[in-house]
Design a protein around this motif. Sequence first.
Motif, PDB file in Angstrom:
ATOM      1  N   THR A   1       0.837  -1.195   0.000  1.00 16.73           N
ATOM      2  CA  THR A   1       0.000   0.000   0.000  1.00 16.73           C
ATOM      3  C   THR A   1       0.881   1.258   0.000  1.00 16.73           C
ATOM      4  OG1 THR A   1      -0.046   0.095   2.404  1.00 16.73           O
ATOM      5  CG2 THR A   1      -1.771  -1.195   1.331  1.00 16.73           C
ATOM      6  N   PRO A   2       0.365   2.378  -0.512  1.00 14.60           N
ATOM      7  CA  PRO A   2       1.145   3.626  -0.487  1.00 14.60           C
ATOM      8  C   PRO A   2       1.589   4.009   0.925  1.00 14.60           C
ATOM      9  CG  PRO A   2      -0.719   3.855  -1.957  1.00 14.60           C
ATOM     10  CD  PRO A   2      -0.894   2.539  -1.256  1.00 14.60           C
ATOM     11  N   GLU A   3       0.742   3.714   1.923  1.00 14.80           N
ATOM     12  CA  GLU A   3       1.105   4.040   3.302  1.00 14.80           C
ATOM     13  C   GLU A   3       2.337   3.242   3.752  1.00 14.80           C
ATOM     14  OE1 GLU A   3      -3.212   4.838   2.662  1.00 14.80           O
ATOM     15  OE2 GLU A   3      -1.871   3.168   2.254  1.00 14.80           O
ATOM     16  N   ALA A   4       2.365   1.950   3.408  1.00 14.94           N
ATOM     17  CA  ALA A   4       3.510   1.114   3.771  1.00 14.94           C
ATOM     18  C   ALA A   4       4.749   1.524   2.992  1.00 14.94           C
ATOM     19  CB  ALA A   4       3.187  -0.356   3.507  1.00 14.94           C
ATOM     20  N   PHE A   5       4.538   1.921   1.741  1.00 17.34           N
ATOM     21  CA  PHE A   5       5.647   2.399   0.915  1.00 17.34           C
ATOM     22  C   PHE A   5       6.351   3.574   1.595  1.00 17.34           C
ATOM     23  CE2 PHE A   5       7.178   5.428  -2.265  1.00 17.34           C
ATOM     24  CZ  PHE A   5       8.030   4.635  -3.021  1.00 17.34           C
ATOM     25  N   THR A   6       5.561   4.487   2.114  1.00 19.74           N
ATOM     26  CA  THR A   6       6.110   5.654   2.801  1.00 19.74           C
ATOM     27  C   THR A   6       6.810   5.248   4.091  1.00 19.74           C
ATOM     28  OG1 THR A   6       4.330   7.043   1.914  1.00 19.74           O
ATOM     29  CG2 THR A   6       5.552   7.889   3.803  1.00 19.74           C
ATOM     30  N   LEU A   7       6.205   4.307   4.825  1.00 28.66           N
ATOM     31  CA  LEU A   7       6.747   3.886   6.116  1.00 28.66           C
ATOM     32  C   LEU A   7       8.092   3.185   5.986  1.00 28.66           C
ATOM     33  CD1 LEU A   7       6.295   3.567   9.196  1.00 28.66           C
ATOM     34  CD2 LEU A   7       5.098   1.418   8.686  1.00 28.66           C
ATOM     35  N   PHE A   8       8.247   2.363   4.936  1.00 28.59           N
ATOM     36  CA  PHE A   8       9.436   1.523   4.808  1.00 28.59           C
ATOM     37  C   PHE A   8      10.399   1.981   3.705  1.00 28.59           C
ATOM     38  CE2 PHE A   8       6.408  -1.334   6.885  1.00 28.59           C
ATOM     39  CZ  PHE A   8       7.196  -1.840   7.913  1.00 28.59           C
ATOM     40  N   GLN A   9      10.214   3.196   3.208  1.00 24.98           N
ATOM     41  CA  GLN A   9      11.022   3.612   2.064  1.00 24.98           C
ATOM     42  C   GLN A   9      12.521   3.647   2.366  1.00 24.98           C
ATOM     43  OE1 GLN A   9      10.568   7.783   0.876  1.00 24.98           O
ATOM     44  NE2 GLN A   9       9.379   8.150   2.730  1.00 24.98           N
ATOM     45  N   LYS A  10      12.903   3.865   3.625  1.00 28.96           N
ATOM     46  CA  LYS A  10      14.322   3.891   3.965  1.00 28.96           C
ATOM     47  C   LYS A  10      14.948   2.495   3.992  1.00 28.96           C
ATOM     48  CE  LYS A  10      14.191   8.230   6.584  1.00 28.96           C
ATOM     49  NZ  LYS A  10      14.462   8.890   7.890  1.00 28.96           N
ATOM     50  N   LYS A  11      14.112   1.459   4.075  1.00 31.38           N
ATOM     51  CA  LYS A  11      14.621   0.083   4.094  1.00 31.38           C
ATOM     52  C   LYS A  11      14.646  -0.551   2.704  1.00 31.38           C
ATOM     53  CE  LYS A  11      13.271  -1.229   8.810  1.00 31.38           C
ATOM     54  NZ  LYS A  11      12.552  -2.258   9.617  1.00 31.38           N
ATOM     55  N   ILE A  12      14.016   0.099   1.732  1.00 32.29           N
ATOM     56  CA  ILE A  12      13.866  -0.475   0.395  1.00 32.29           C
ATOM     57  C   ILE A  12      14.869   0.181  -0.550  1.00 32.29           C
ATOM     58  CG2 ILE A  12      12.267  -0.832  -1.521  1.00 32.29           C
ATOM     59  CD1 ILE A  12       9.975  -0.604   0.516  1.00 32.29           C
ATOM     60  N   PRO A  13      15.599  -0.601  -1.369  1.00 36.89           N
ATOM     61  CA  PRO A  13      16.565  -0.019  -2.311  1.00 36.89           C
ATOM     62  C   PRO A  13      15.922   1.009  -3.245  1.00 36.89           C
ATOM     63  CG  PRO A  13      16.859  -2.392  -2.167  1.00 36.89           C
ATOM     64  CD  PRO A  13      15.617  -2.078  -1.392  1.00 36.89           C
ATOM     65  N   ASP A  14      16.677   2.033  -3.595  1.00 32.55           N
ATOM     66  CA  ASP A  14      16.152   3.123  -4.422  1.00 32.55           C
ATOM     67  C   ASP A  14      15.563   2.641  -5.739  1.00 32.55           C
ATOM     68  OD1 ASP A  14      16.797   4.980  -2.536  1.00 32.55           O
ATOM     69  OD2 ASP A  14      18.640   5.672  -3.509  1.00 32.55           O
ATOM     70  N   SER A  15      16.199   1.638  -6.356  1.00 31.05           N
ATOM     71  CA  SER A  15      15.709   1.181  -7.666  1.00 31.05           C
ATOM     72  C   SER A  15      14.320   0.547  -7.540  1.00 31.05           C
ATOM     73  CB  SER A  15      16.690   0.186  -8.294  1.00 31.05           C
ATOM     74  OG  SER A  15      16.875  -0.941  -7.456  1.00 31.05           O
ATOM     75  N   TYR A  16      14.015  -0.075  -6.402  1.00 36.48           N
ATOM     76  CA  TYR A  16      12.676  -0.611  -6.171  1.00 36.48           C
ATOM     77  C   TYR A  16      11.673   0.526  -5.984  1.00 36.48           C
ATOM     78  CZ  TYR A  16      14.292  -5.436  -5.438  1.00 36.48           C
ATOM     79  OH  TYR A  16      14.813  -6.694  -5.598  1.00 36.48           O
TER      80      TYR A  16
END
Length: 256
Positions: A185-200
């Motif tokens: 979800t967009p909310e989770a995307f925002t919450l975990f964006q620092k843990k996810i590689p930039d290309s993802y």
Amino acid sequence: LEIALHRLPSLLRTLVMNAKEKAKQFVECVQNQISLYGLKKETLDSLVLSLLPSSQQVFKVHSIKYSLNDSMSIHLVLLIQIVTSLSYSGGFHIPMYSNEELTLDVEGIFPLVCENPVFDGLLKKMTFESATAAVKEAFEVLYRNPASHYSQWHVEGTAETNLVIAVLVQWIVRHICKRLMQLMTPEAFTLFQKKIPDSYLKNYLAFQSHFSLKTLISSHRTTLSICSWNHLKCATKLLCFTRSSTVIHQLPSEYP
């Protein structure tokens, strides 16, 4: 999944299973069901299964004509050849990818592959012709050698063969993780964006439609028409997060 994996040559089966384990680490990183809407115990198995060839597939190395041009980097050329060979020679069900999306895949894959200085050196010297030869040799090895020759993403073969196999494994991991991110979800995307590689993150924003259901369906129909409505070569299942409304409920259950 176990039946489909058992049909693969032993070395390729080992590589796919290792890619699945890497994808499982991604799921744990974003805290499972908290971030991935509708995730179940069988979801990861289903994603891997959707990628694997059918039971009737007979492996054969094909002479493939690639749409390449001199402006492409050798990294993109190599990845295009690997993904195309995985589809045509290996019978894997690969969705239609644009060069733009594959370019983002290159951005995520090759920094990891080039941590090996041998691979980094090979890529700097590689040409379009040598890339084609390396991919052909690697796929012949994948369908010939037993899993006992596999150790730490290394097989008994040339350095070029091991380079292709390393890129292949990283691409399978990335393919599965990108499909998992479609559940995010967009909310989770925002919450975990620092843990996810930039290309993802870039792929999530650039190649998923979050605002227009009409555009999403239209682009998918275009993709299907490009591959002559062959559902085995194109993804046919879409996941949409929408607010419930009478308009949504009035959509027909099937499209022509």
